[in-house]
Structure formats: structure tokens, C-alpha cells
Scaffold this motif. Structure first.
Motif, PDB file in Angstrom:
ATOM      1  N   TYR A 294       0.854  -1.183   0.000  1.00  0.00           N
ATOM      2  CA  TYR A 294       0.000   0.000   0.000  1.00  0.00           C
ATOM      3  C   TYR A 294       0.892   1.236   0.000  1.00  0.00           C
ATOM      4  CZ  TYR A 294      -3.711  -3.263   1.238  1.00  0.00           C
ATOM      5  OH  TYR A 294      -4.600  -4.311   1.241  1.00  0.00           O
TER       6      TYR A 294
ATOM      7  N   ARG B 150       1.220   5.728   0.156  1.00  0.00           N
ATOM      8  CA  ARG B 150       0.645   7.035   0.470  1.00  0.00           C
ATOM      9  C   ARG B 150       1.706   8.114   0.292  1.00  0.00           C
ATOM     10  NH1 ARG B 150      -2.458   9.175   6.015  1.00  0.00           N
ATOM     11  NH2 ARG B 150      -2.834  11.291   5.229  1.00  0.00           N
TER      12      ARG B 150
ATOM     13  N   TRP C 248       2.344  12.176   1.277  1.00  0.00           N
ATOM     14  CA  TRP C 248       1.857  13.230   2.168  1.00  0.00           C
ATOM     15  C   TRP C 248       2.784  14.428   2.091  1.00  0.00           C
ATOM     16  CZ3 TRP C 248       3.714  14.387   7.492  1.00  0.00           C
ATOM     17  CH2 TRP C 248       2.901  15.316   8.136  1.00  0.00           C
TER      18      TRP C 248
ATOM     19  N   SER D 133      -2.871  -0.538   6.127  1.00  0.00           N
ATOM     20  CA  SER D 133      -3.759   0.623   6.039  1.00  0.00           C
ATOM     21  C   SER D 133      -3.747   1.430   7.332  1.00  0.00           C
ATOM     22  CB  SER D 133      -5.185   0.171   5.702  1.00  0.00           C
ATOM     23  OG  SER D 133      -5.237  -0.406   4.414  1.00  0.00           O
TER      24      SER D 133
ATOM     25  N   LEU E 273      -0.525   3.529   7.419  1.00  0.00           N
ATOM     26  CA  LEU E 273      -0.520   4.664   6.496  1.00  0.00           C
ATOM     27  C   LEU E 273      -1.509   5.736   6.932  1.00  0.00           C
ATOM     28  CD1 LEU E 273      -0.172   2.878   3.046  1.00  0.00           C
ATOM     29  CD2 LEU E 273       1.578   4.185   4.273  1.00  0.00           C
ATOM     30  N   ASP E 274      -2.639   5.334   7.486  1.00  0.00           N
ATOM     31  CA  ASP E 274      -3.602   6.323   7.990  1.00  0.00           C
ATOM     32  C   ASP E 274      -2.969   7.201   9.063  1.00  0.00           C
ATOM     33  OD1 ASP E 274      -5.590   5.433   6.319  1.00  0.00           O
ATOM     34  OD2 ASP E 274      -6.621   4.229   7.854  1.00  0.00           O
TER      35      ASP E 274
END
Length: 291
Positions: free
Chosen positions: A3, A5, A7, A71, A74-75
Motif C-alpha cells: 500500500y 501514500r 503526504w 492501512s 498509512l492512515d
């Protein structure tokens, strides 16, 4: 499955200084610095084991994660990197602290939101030198931690959940080099849901203000947490702020003007402060494994 991400932090960010607080020695099976500058962490999340790696480029932070906890990791990546922190709340009152702040641009007080994984190594570090505690941490993770998901070095492990720590037999604690009192304290801590009670850890037998402060600084990003009772920190803070070592009471007096940000000042001293010259004996690394 990986996964991903990306930012974009709206302020300067020193990832290594911010996340390095969670590293337990150079051989930590749950944390490593990669050659490309990225940082890898293994975490037992509420959703299961996960591996997170973060690195920065010119304008953004790139996060990648693997495992059932990907997940979740990463959140919360921005929180790990200090998105909820307010470093501007520290108003220097003298030139020394002003210089510490200037030298630490990009340092944030992040949070992992994993109390248990901060509590166990903090208990292992109670009243011993770091190398002794880190030796036990390495041994126990390699024996009882899950292999980290993702393309990680074989040595990396995910710290086990409380249910596993509670079942580690006494002879394995002995082989790790940890004293029986550490074993009993960690086993006893499995009796409550520490994730919901980060502000009540001292109700646990064997957990005092020092341990609670060490945990809160990491797990909930408490910028005011002061590890009273530490072997080195009062001397470090005193030597840095006024040029001479002090005891716990002296340290608290020096930090009083920074109420609400005392833990941040301690962290600045750890990164850029001055240790006093050593005149006495150093604490030795003990080994109980042959007894």
C-alpha cells in the motif's frame, strides 16, 4: 500486497530526528535505517502485523506499507511524523534554548498510538544501561516476534502482542538477560488494556513516573513528559542549560518555565545538548544469563 501514500507536510520535517526516538539500539529488530535514507518500522497494529517505510523527497513524504496492518499504519503516518504536534508552543526564554530550537528545525513530537510497544522496552530499560535492555529486546523479538511482512531484511520482526508476552516462559526471559522483576512487570501489565489507559500506567506494579513518561512521549506524543529518575538526563539537562549537572529536583526547577513543553526541551537536550565530564564509574552491562 504493498500500500502506498504520499503526504505533503506544511512545515519543515526532519524524519530521522522525529522517528529516531522509537529505535531501541542499533540492532533493533523492529526498526532500521536503510541505505537509501528511508526508515523501516515493524508494528503490531489493531489490525495485525504491519511494516511501514517512510522517506522524504524535496516536497513530500512517501510511505509504503505491507501486511494486515498496512492501512492502519498509512492512515496514522502523519501523526507518527508530528502532524498533531505544536512545536511553536515552545517559547525560548534564554539563548541556550533558542539555539537548541534553531539547531533542531524539522524536529516534531510524533505519536505511534501503540502504548504496549512503547511500554515493554521502557520496562526493560528501567534502571539499567541501554545496551543491557536492548540485548533483551533483540532476543525476545527474534524468538517471539512475527517475521515482518514486505521486502524487509530477514532479521526484522514485529513485536508480539500482550497475549504472547504473557506466555513467554521464565527460562527465555533468563536467556534474554532480563531480570525477573522485568518479567513480572511486563506480565503484570498484560492485565489491563494499556492502549486505553496511557494516562494511568502507574497503577501497574513496577511502573513508575519514569516509565510512564517514556511511554507517553512515544505513544501519544506528550511534549510535557519528563522522565524523572533517569540516570543521565538530569545531568544532561543541567549541563546544557546552566553549565553544570543537576539532580531530578534541579532539572524540574530548570524546566518549570517550560511547563507544557518540558519533554520537548529534554528531547532537544538529548539531540544537541552537552553531557558533563564523567568522573565516577559508568554503569556496567550486567549479564544474568550464566547465573
Amino acid at each position: 500486497m504493498m500500500y502506498h501514500r504520499e503526504w505533503n507536510p506544511p512545515w519543515p520535517l526532519n524524519i530521522r530526528a522525529t522517528v529516531g526516538l522509537h529505535r531501541r539500539g542499533s540492532g533493533d529488530p523492529a526498526f532500521t535505517y536503510a541505505r537509501d535514507g528511508s526508515i523501516w518500522r515493524c508494528v503490531h497494529t489493531p489490525d495485525g502485523p504491519g511494516t511501514l517505510t517512510v522517506r522524504s523527497d524535496a516536497t513530500s513524504v512517501i510511505g509504503r506499507a505491507w501486511g494486515p496492518g498496512a492501512s492502519w499504519l498509512l492512515d496514522r503516518m502523519p501523526d507518527l511524523l508530528g502532524a498533531r504536534d505544536t512545536p511553536e508552543a515552545l517559547a525560548p526564554r534564554d539563548q541556550v534554548v533558542a539555539q537548541l530550537v534553531a539547531r533542531s528545525e524539522g524536529l516534531r513530537m510524533g505519536r505511534t498510538d501503540r502504548v504496549w510497544e512503547a511500554l515493554v522496552p521502557a520496562i526493560l530499560e528501567q534502571k539499567v544501561v541501554g545496551r543491557e535492555a536492548w540485548r533483551a529486546w533483540r532476543y525476545l523479538l527474534r524468538r517471539y516476534g512475527d517475521r515482518a511482512p514486505g521486502p524487509v531484511p530477514d532479521r526484522m520482526r514485529v513485536p508480539p502482542p500482550p497475549s504472547v508476552w504473557a506466555q513467554i516462559p521464565s527460562w527465555e526471559w533468563h536467556r534474554s538477560g532480563a531480570e525477573p522483576v522485568r518479567m513480572r512487570t511486563i506480565r503484570g501489565a498484560t492485565s489491563i488494556d494499556v492502549e486505553r489507559h496511557a494516562d494511568r500506567l502507574t497503577v501497574l506494579r513496577g511502573v513508575g513516573p519514569w516509565t510512564e513518561a517514556e511511554v507517553r512521549m512515544r505513544a501519544v506524543g506528550d511534549a510535557d513528559a519528563v522522565p524523572v529518575g533517569d540516570y543521565h538526563i538530569p545531568s544532561l539537562v543541567g549541563q546544557t542549560l546552566i553549565g553544570e549537572p543537576v539532580d531530578d529536583d534541579g532539572m524540574l526547577e530548570l524546566l518549570e518555565p517550560y511547563a507544557g513543553q518540558r519533554g520537548r526541551v529534554v528531547r532537544l537536550c538529548e539531540l544537541h545538548g552537552t553531557m558533563p565530564e564523567r568522573h565516577g564509574h559508568r554503569m556496567s552491562v550486567r549479564d544474568y544469563r550464566s547465573l
